[in-house]
Design a protein around this motif. Structure first.
Motif, PDB file in Angstrom:
ATOM      1  N   THR B  18      47.099  18.095  37.921  1.00  0.00           N
ATOM      2  CA  THR B  18      47.095  16.869  37.118  1.00  0.00           C
ATOM      3  C   THR B  18      46.199  17.087  35.899  1.00  0.00           C
ATOM      4  OG1 THR B  18      47.430  15.456  39.047  1.00  0.00           O
ATOM      5  CG2 THR B  18      46.455  14.430  37.114  1.00  0.00           C
ATOM      6  N   ALA B  19      46.581  16.495  34.789  1.00  0.00           N
ATOM      7  CA  ALA B  19      45.770  16.601  33.576  1.00  0.00           C
ATOM      8  C   ALA B  19      45.635  15.227  32.936  1.00  0.00           C
ATOM      9  CB  ALA B  19      46.416  17.560  32.586  1.00  0.00           C
ATOM     10  N   THR B  20      44.491  15.002  32.303  1.00  0.00           N
ATOM     11  CA  THR B  20      44.262  13.755  31.563  1.00  0.00           C
ATOM     12  C   THR B  20      43.800  14.106  30.162  1.00  0.00           C
ATOM     13  OG1 THR B  20      43.671  12.493  33.538  1.00  0.00           O
ATOM     14  CG2 THR B  20      42.941  11.622  31.418  1.00  0.00           C
ATOM     15  N   SER B  59      60.509   9.863  24.906  1.00  0.00           N
ATOM     16  CA  SER B  59      60.964  10.806  25.924  1.00  0.00           C
ATOM     17  C   SER B  59      59.835  11.204  26.867  1.00  0.00           C
ATOM     18  CB  SER B  59      61.555  12.040  25.239  1.00  0.00           C
ATOM     19  OG  SER B  59      60.635  12.556  24.283  1.00  0.00           O
ATOM     20  N   ILE B  60      59.175  10.221  27.416  1.00  0.00           N
ATOM     21  CA  ILE B  60      58.058  10.515  28.315  1.00  0.00           C
ATOM     22  C   ILE B  60      58.561  10.637  29.741  1.00  0.00           C
ATOM     23  CG2 ILE B  60      57.482   8.048  28.518  1.00  0.00           C
ATOM     24  CD1 ILE B  60      54.516   8.930  28.786  1.00  0.00           C
ATOM     25  N   PRO B  61      58.257  11.776  30.395  1.00  0.00           N
ATOM     26  CA  PRO B  61      58.720  11.948  31.782  1.00  0.00           C
ATOM     27  C   PRO B  61      58.055  10.929  32.707  1.00  0.00           C
ATOM     28  CG  PRO B  61      57.925  14.025  30.837  1.00  0.00           C
ATOM     29  CD  PRO B  61      57.517  12.947  29.905  1.00  0.00           C
ATOM     30  N   ALA B  66      50.433   6.538  30.618  1.00  0.00           N
ATOM     31  CA  ALA B  66      49.389   6.397  29.608  1.00  0.00           C
ATOM     32  C   ALA B  66      48.920   4.960  29.575  1.00  0.00           C
ATOM     33  CB  ALA B  66      49.897   6.820  28.232  1.00  0.00           C
ATOM     34  N   GLN B  67      47.745   4.769  29.049  1.00  0.00           N
ATOM     35  CA  GLN B  67      47.252   3.418  28.857  1.00  0.00           C
ATOM     36  C   GLN B  67      46.267   3.396  27.695  1.00  0.00           C
ATOM     37  OE1 GLN B  67      44.805   1.915  32.112  1.00  0.00           O
ATOM     38  NE2 GLN B  67      44.509   3.983  32.895  1.00  0.00           N
ATOM     39  N   SER B  74      42.821   5.805  24.231  1.00  0.00           N
ATOM     40  CA  SER B  74      43.992   5.925  25.085  1.00  0.00           C
ATOM     41  C   SER B  74      43.895   7.205  25.908  1.00  0.00           C
ATOM     42  CB  SER B  74      45.268   5.952  24.231  1.00  0.00           C
ATOM     43  OG  SER B  74      46.418   6.118  25.037  1.00  0.00           O
ATOM     44  N   GLU B  75      44.497   7.182  27.083  1.00  0.00           N
ATOM     45  CA  GLU B  75      44.553   8.351  27.942  1.00  0.00           C
ATOM     46  C   GLU B  75      45.989   8.612  28.374  1.00  0.00           C
ATOM     47  OE1 GLU B  75      40.045   7.888  29.848  1.00  0.00           O
ATOM     48  OE2 GLU B  75      41.792   8.033  31.149  1.00  0.00           O
ATOM     49  N   LEU B  76      46.363   9.875  28.318  1.00  0.00           N
ATOM     50  CA  LEU B  76      47.681  10.305  28.770  1.00  0.00           C
ATOM     51  C   LEU B  76      47.474  11.079  30.062  1.00  0.00           C
ATOM     52  CD1 LEU B  76      50.755  10.678  28.180  1.00  0.00           C
ATOM     53  CD2 LEU B  76      50.140  12.787  26.972  1.00  0.00           C
ATOM     54  N   ASN B  77      48.012  10.545  31.139  1.00  0.00           N
ATOM     55  CA  ASN B  77      47.877  11.175  32.445  1.00  0.00           C
ATOM     56  C   ASN B  77      49.158  11.912  32.803  1.00  0.00           C
ATOM     57  OD1 ASN B  77      45.207  10.047  33.310  1.00  0.00           O
ATOM     58  ND2 ASN B  77      46.297   8.145  32.964  1.00  0.00           N
TER      59      ASN B  77
END
Lengths: 109, 113
Positions: B18-20, B59-61, B66-67, B74-77
């Motif tokens: 997992t990456a953030t 096109s986000i899997p 994200a929030q 903002s963070e993309l998990n």
């Protein structure tokens, strides 16, 4: 579906030449057309165009929007090797920016 | 002048990890966008947030989420990472309307081994 198409995909010219890059767009609730230059880092903003027929200039670069034809061109005069980059065109809708494939410009000395 | 800040700048992960990724927009900018740029490809829009609400989705899997937080960062998990997730992830921010210009961060280069 929103779409931005750039041409040519690749262009190789000699230093000192003038180049014209093309961009056509189909974007819902179109607000603006943006041009970026991308080298080996994040895209660098060049121009934002919202009004048809008004040329924007920055040094040797200029750009103009044609809302009737849904297109824009980016001109670079007296090209230099430092102009070598990928040039991205983006069409902005209400909230989203849709990019074209980019034009890879190579300036040979 | 303050710019968009992204962290980390480089990240190496293994498959299924997992990456953030984090993005701190320019102060007083209210919209944040995430883009993914694969090798030799143009940036692909993933998702955007306006005033902490998701405002658009590209096109986000489904493995990504994200929030945007109350301080507008903002963070993309990204979970169950795949080799194909290796890319440059850009965050951009815009000031309140009617301004249109998106200001990009330097990007986070994610490598999945």
């Amino acid at each position: 579906e929103d779409k931005v198409v750039q041409s040519p995909l690749s262009l190789v010219v000699h230093e000192g030449d003038t180049v014209t890059l093309n961009c056509s767009y189909e974007v819902t609730n179109f607000r603006s057309l943006l041009w970026y230059k991308q080298e080996k880092k994040a895209p660098t903003f060049l121009f934002m165009l919202t009004s048809s027929g008004i040329e924007k200039k920055s040094g040797r670069l200029s750009s103009i929007l044609d809302k009737k034809e849904l297109s824009s061109i980016l001109n670079i005069t007296a090209t230099q090797t430092g102009d070598s980059a990928i040039y991205l065109c983006g069409g902005r809708g209400a909230q989203k920016l849709v990019f074209g494939q980019g034009t890879r410009l190579t300036i040979n000395p | 002048a303050a710019g968009v800040i992204q962290s980390p700048r480089h990240l190496i992960k293994e498959k299924r990890e997992t990456a953030t990724l984090k993005c701190y927009p320019i102060p007083r900018h209210d919209t944040v966008y995430w883009y993914q740029q694969g090798p030799g490809q143009d940036p692909q829009f993933l998702i955007s947030f306006y005033e902490k609400m998701q405002s658009d989705k590209g096109s986000i899997p489904d493995r990504f989420s994200a929030q945007q937080f109350s301080d507008y960062h903002s963070e993309l998990n990204m979970s169950s990472l795949e080799l194909g997730d290796s890319a440059l992830y850009f965050c951009a921010s815009t000031p309140p309307a009617p301004a249109d210009t998106q200001y990009f961060g330097p990007g986070t280069r994610l490598t999945v081994l």
